[in-house]
Design a protein around this motif. Structure first.
Motif, short mmCIF file in Angstrom:
data_model
loop_
_atom_site.label_atom_id
_atom_site.label_comp_id
_atom_site.label_asym_id
_atom_site.label_seq_id
_atom_site.Cartn_x
_atom_site.Cartn_y
_atom_site.Cartn_z
N GLY A 122 0.81 -1.21 0.00
CA GLY A 122 0.00 0.00 0.00
C GLY A 122 0.84 1.26 0.00
N GLU A 123 1.91 1.26 0.79
CA GLU A 123 2.79 2.42 0.84
C GLU A 123 3.56 2.57 -0.47
N THR A 129 2.23 7.00 -6.73
CA THR A 129 1.30 8.07 -7.12
C THR A 129 1.90 9.44 -6.85
N GLN A 130 2.70 9.56 -5.78
CA GLN A 130 3.34 10.84 -5.48
C GLN A 130 4.41 11.20 -6.50
N ILE A 183 -12.66 11.99 -9.97
CA ILE A 183 -11.24 11.85 -9.60
C ILE A 183 -10.91 12.74 -8.40
N ASN A 184 -11.54 13.92 -8.30
CA ASN A 184 -11.32 14.78 -7.13
C ASN A 184 -11.83 14.12 -5.86
N GLN A 185 -13.01 13.49 -5.97
CA GLN A 185 -13.57 12.80 -4.80
C GLN A 185 -12.69 11.62 -4.38
N MET A 189 -10.65 11.10 -0.83
CA MET A 189 -10.94 9.96 0.05
C MET A 189 -9.74 9.06 0.26
N LEU A 190 -8.94 8.83 -0.79
CA LEU A 190 -7.90 7.81 -0.73
C LEU A 190 -6.53 8.34 -0.36
#
Length: 258
Positions: A122-123, A129-130, A183-185, A189-190
């Protein structure tokens, strides 16, 4: 019976007194005074750690705890490794000489290599993504826009190719709005929030080396707008009086070419 009543009264009285004592305790100071990790991190070569907010220091300690659990080593050993890495940096470079650089910044990889840390799945996904924010954001918008257009075309089953193209073009803008909203939501959330490290300036105010200007950009369209802007600036100043803090307007008239 009298003994039981007396014992009950004493027990209740002691309980209330204990609760009052507990409520008056400064648990932040107590926890930090008993933490070996805290004592090690306070050896920060840059000298900034001790002057940071409790929330920032607590975040640093949680990072140490997370790494220690993953590599199955004592937290004190991880904290000592962080301090030793910071001491190896150039003392004149306060950024690299700060323990936070090796806990929440680019120096984290150096620390992980020293202690044998491998991020869980997960990390690892989060870090990917970062490193690819544009791919995630614009790729996600494109994907959900395509799905929305596909759903519209599916409803219009049986239409000719030309009609389908026209419908797709007309649906592009509303479908893209749907994609952006989704995608903003999902990101909200994630994606966990990233805490910004902060210095605790409550007791001594802003130091000379941290002299700051708060600049409010605005356009001046009328005399009333000028009065409102100045009133807003005055409110900010009255709520944040400090000799090393300045407030200013960055403004121009609406008909200015630049």
């Amino acid at each position: 019976s009298n003994r039981r009543v007396a014992l009950t009264q004493v027990t209740v009285a002691n309980s209330i007194t204990s609760l009052r004592t507990i409520s008056r305790l400064d648990w932040k100071d107590f926890v930090e005074s008993q933490s070996a990790t805290e004592q090690l991190l306070r050896q920060d070569p840059s000298g900034h750690y001790a002057g940071m907010t409790f929330g920032t220091r607590d975040h640093y300690r949680h990072v140490v705890e997370h790494i220690a659990k993953r590599v199955k080593k004592p937290e004190e050993e991880i904290a000592a490794e962080v301090v030793s890495l910071a001491k190896l940096s150039d003392p004149k470079d306060s950024r690299h000489a700060h323990v936070g650089y090796f806990l929440i910044d680019k120096g984290r990889r150096v620390l992980e290599g020293r202690v044998g840390y491998t991020p869980p799945p997960g990390e690892w996904i989060y870090r990917w993504t970062q490193r690819h924010p544009n791919t995630i954001y614009f790729g996600g918008i494109s994907l959900f826009t395509a799905i929305a257009i596909g759903a519209i075309l599916e409803v219009m089953e049986g239409a000719t190719a030309g009609v389908s193209v026209v419908i797709a073009l007309l649906a592009l803008i509303p479908a893209s709005e749907v994609g952006i909203s989704i995608i903003n939501q999902l990101i909200t959330m994630l994606m966990p929030p990233r805490l910004l490290p902060k210095l605790e300036l409550r007791d001594f105010g802003i130091l000379e080396e941290y002299k700051t200007a708060v600049v409010v950009p605005t356009l001046l369209g009328s005399v009333k707008a000028v009065e409102e802007a100045l009133e807003h600036l005055e409110v900010q100043y009255l709520a944040n009086r400090d000799p090393n803090l300045r407030f200013a307007l960055l403004s121009d008239f609406t008909d200015s070419p630049t």
